[in-house]
Design a protein around this motif. Structure first.
Motif, mmCIF file in Angstrom:
data_model
loop_
_atom_site.group_PDB
_atom_site.id
_atom_site.type_symbol
_atom_site.label_atom_id
_atom_site.label_comp_id
_atom_site.label_asym_id
_atom_site.label_seq_id
_atom_site.Cartn_x
_atom_site.Cartn_y
_atom_site.Cartn_z
ATOM 1 N N UNK A 93 0.869 -1.171 0.000
ATOM 2 C CA UNK A 93 0.000 0.000 0.000
ATOM 3 C C UNK A 93 0.908 1.222 0.000
ATOM 4 N N UNK A 94 0.763 2.063 -1.002
ATOM 5 C CA UNK A 94 1.573 3.281 -1.043
ATOM 6 C C UNK A 94 0.625 4.477 -0.954
ATOM 7 N N UNK A 95 0.731 5.219 0.145
ATOM 8 C CA UNK A 95 -0.104 6.392 0.378
ATOM 9 C C UNK A 95 0.582 7.587 -0.289
ATOM 10 N N UNK A 96 -0.142 8.275 -1.169
ATOM 11 C CA UNK A 96 0.463 9.316 -1.983
ATOM 12 C C UNK A 96 -0.540 10.421 -2.301
ATOM 13 N N UNK A 97 -0.015 11.516 -2.873
ATOM 14 C CA UNK A 97 -0.833 12.607 -3.407
ATOM 15 C C UNK A 97 -0.069 13.211 -4.581
ATOM 16 N N UNK A 98 -0.792 13.789 -5.513
ATOM 17 C CA UNK A 98 -0.160 14.334 -6.719
ATOM 18 C C UNK A 98 0.746 15.528 -6.426
ATOM 19 N N UNK A 99 0.488 16.262 -5.361
ATOM 20 C CA UNK A 99 1.287 17.441 -5.010
ATOM 21 C C UNK A 99 2.592 17.081 -4.305
ATOM 22 N N UNK A 100 2.757 15.819 -3.941
ATOM 23 C CA UNK A 100 3.904 15.359 -3.152
ATOM 24 C C UNK A 100 5.078 15.022 -4.080
ATOM 25 N N UNK A 101 6.139 15.830 -4.016
ATOM 26 C CA UNK A 101 7.315 15.607 -4.861
ATOM 27 C C UNK A 101 7.938 14.229 -4.686
ATOM 28 N N UNK A 102 8.212 13.791 -3.452
ATOM 29 C CA UNK A 102 8.782 12.455 -3.274
ATOM 30 C C UNK A 102 7.859 11.340 -3.786
ATOM 31 N N UNK A 103 6.541 11.561 -3.731
ATOM 32 C CA UNK A 103 5.606 10.568 -4.279
ATOM 33 C C UNK A 103 5.790 10.459 -5.789
ATOM 34 N N UNK A 104 5.939 11.585 -6.446
ATOM 35 C CA UNK A 104 6.117 11.612 -7.903
ATOM 36 C C UNK A 104 7.410 10.906 -8.311
ATOM 37 N N UNK A 105 8.417 10.978 -7.464
ATOM 38 C CA UNK A 105 9.683 10.299 -7.749
ATOM 39 C C UNK A 105 9.575 8.809 -7.435
ATOM 40 N N UNK A 106 8.941 8.474 -6.318
ATOM 41 C CA UNK A 106 8.914 7.089 -5.854
ATOM 42 C C UNK A 106 7.933 6.175 -6.559
ATOM 43 N N UNK A 107 6.766 6.684 -6.938
ATOM 44 C CA UNK A 107 5.751 5.811 -7.540
ATOM 45 C C UNK A 107 6.228 5.108 -8.814
ATOM 46 N N UNK A 108 6.895 5.778 -9.737
ATOM 47 C CA UNK A 108 7.386 5.047 -10.921
ATOM 48 C C UNK A 108 8.379 3.936 -10.561
ATOM 49 N N UNK A 109 9.214 4.181 -9.575
ATOM 50 C CA UNK A 109 10.178 3.161 -9.146
ATOM 51 C C UNK A 109 9.436 1.988 -8.521
ATOM 52 N N UNK A 110 8.493 2.294 -7.655
ATOM 53 C CA UNK A 110 7.730 1.254 -6.971
ATOM 54 C C UNK A 110 6.935 0.403 -7.963
ATOM 55 N N UNK A 111 6.345 1.037 -8.961
ATOM 56 C CA UNK A 111 5.573 0.260 -9.946
ATOM 57 C C UNK A 111 6.478 -0.689 -10.738
ATOM 58 N N UNK A 112 7.715 -0.248 -11.019
ATOM 59 C CA UNK A 112 8.656 -1.128 -11.736
ATOM 60 C C UNK A 112 9.064 -2.319 -10.870
ATOM 61 N N UNK A 113 9.298 -2.072 -9.596
ATOM 62 C CA UNK A 113 9.673 -3.161 -8.688
ATOM 63 C C UNK A 113 8.542 -4.171 -8.575
ATOM 64 N N UNK A 114 7.323 -3.680 -8.403
ATOM 65 C CA UNK A 114 6.176 -4.573 -8.266
ATOM 66 C C UNK A 114 5.955 -5.367 -9.558
ATOM 67 N N UNK A 115 6.144 -4.729 -10.694
ATOM 68 C CA UNK A 115 6.008 -5.423 -11.984
ATOM 69 C C UNK A 115 6.984 -6.602 -12.058
ATOM 70 N N UNK A 116 8.179 -6.392 -11.541
ATOM 71 C CA UNK A 116 9.204 -7.438 -11.560
ATOM 72 C C UNK A 116 8.795 -8.651 -10.707
#
Length: 189
Positions: free
Chosen positions: A101-124
């Motif tokens: 579970x990743x809690x995020x918001x569009x205004x959150x800079x670290x969320x914008x950086x982390x979500x693409x990385x997290x989605x790639x890891x989960x895809x793997x």
């Protein structure tokens, strides 16, 4: 060796004498015996903590306290999915999956950086039963839609408009990621 510790130019007395048209002051310093390349011992700038003192660790280097949820059954919640339907965590925990579970918001800079990385890891690791749900913290559907279009993320988003899931997981700052083991126990927050 001479050392200048402080210099103050006070023109108060000159101004009192009626010299209100003073436009500039010129000050000259002449030092003798000035060593511009002194030699220092190797330990000259070392600091030893005085006996009995406790070293201070700056807040940015302190490790955050471990979540009280770690090692306990993951709190259940049911919230709407962005694409329709509901995310029912109690039902999902019965599917023998590792749930992120990743809690995020569009205004959150670290969320914008982390979500693409997290989605790639989960895809793997999806073939090993790892699933990811991005829990949006209180934003409206139009904002989430714009974010997903802009980032082109393949992310299953759950909407947490009242932030009930966010509170249940102690996600006081964003992003916060919780990992729930196949046994339904929180492994990391």
């Amino acid at each position: 060796n001479p050392t200048v510790k402080q210099f103050v130019l006070d023109l108060t007395e000159l101004a009192k004498q009626g010299n209100a048209d003073i436009k500039r002051a010129h000050v000259t310093y002449t030092f003798s015996d000035w060593n511009v390349a002194p030699e220092f011992a190797a330990d000259h700038f070392t600091f030893a903590i005085p006996e009995g003192a406790t070293p201070f660790e700056p807040p940015s280097r302190q490790q955050p306290a471990a979540s009280p949820l770690i090692g306990k059954p993951a709190p259940d919640f049911t919230i709407p999915l962005f694409a329709g339907g509901d995310l029912d965590l109690a039902a999902l925990k019965k599917e023998d999956k590792v749930i992120i579970l990743d809690f995020w918001a569009s205004w959150c800079g670290p969320c914008r950086i982390g979500l693409p990385i997290l989605t790639k890891v989960v895809e793997k690791y999806k073939d090993k039963g790892v699933v990811l749900y991005g829990i949006n913290a209180g934003e409206d559907e139009a904002t989430v839609q714009a974010f997903l279009e802009q980032t082109e993320l393949d992310l299953t988003v759950a909407m947490d408009p009242k932030r009930a899931a966010q509170r249940a997981y102690g996600a006081n700052s964003l992003p916060t990621t919780a990992i729930i083991g196949k046994d339904g126990v929180v492994r990391e927050v």
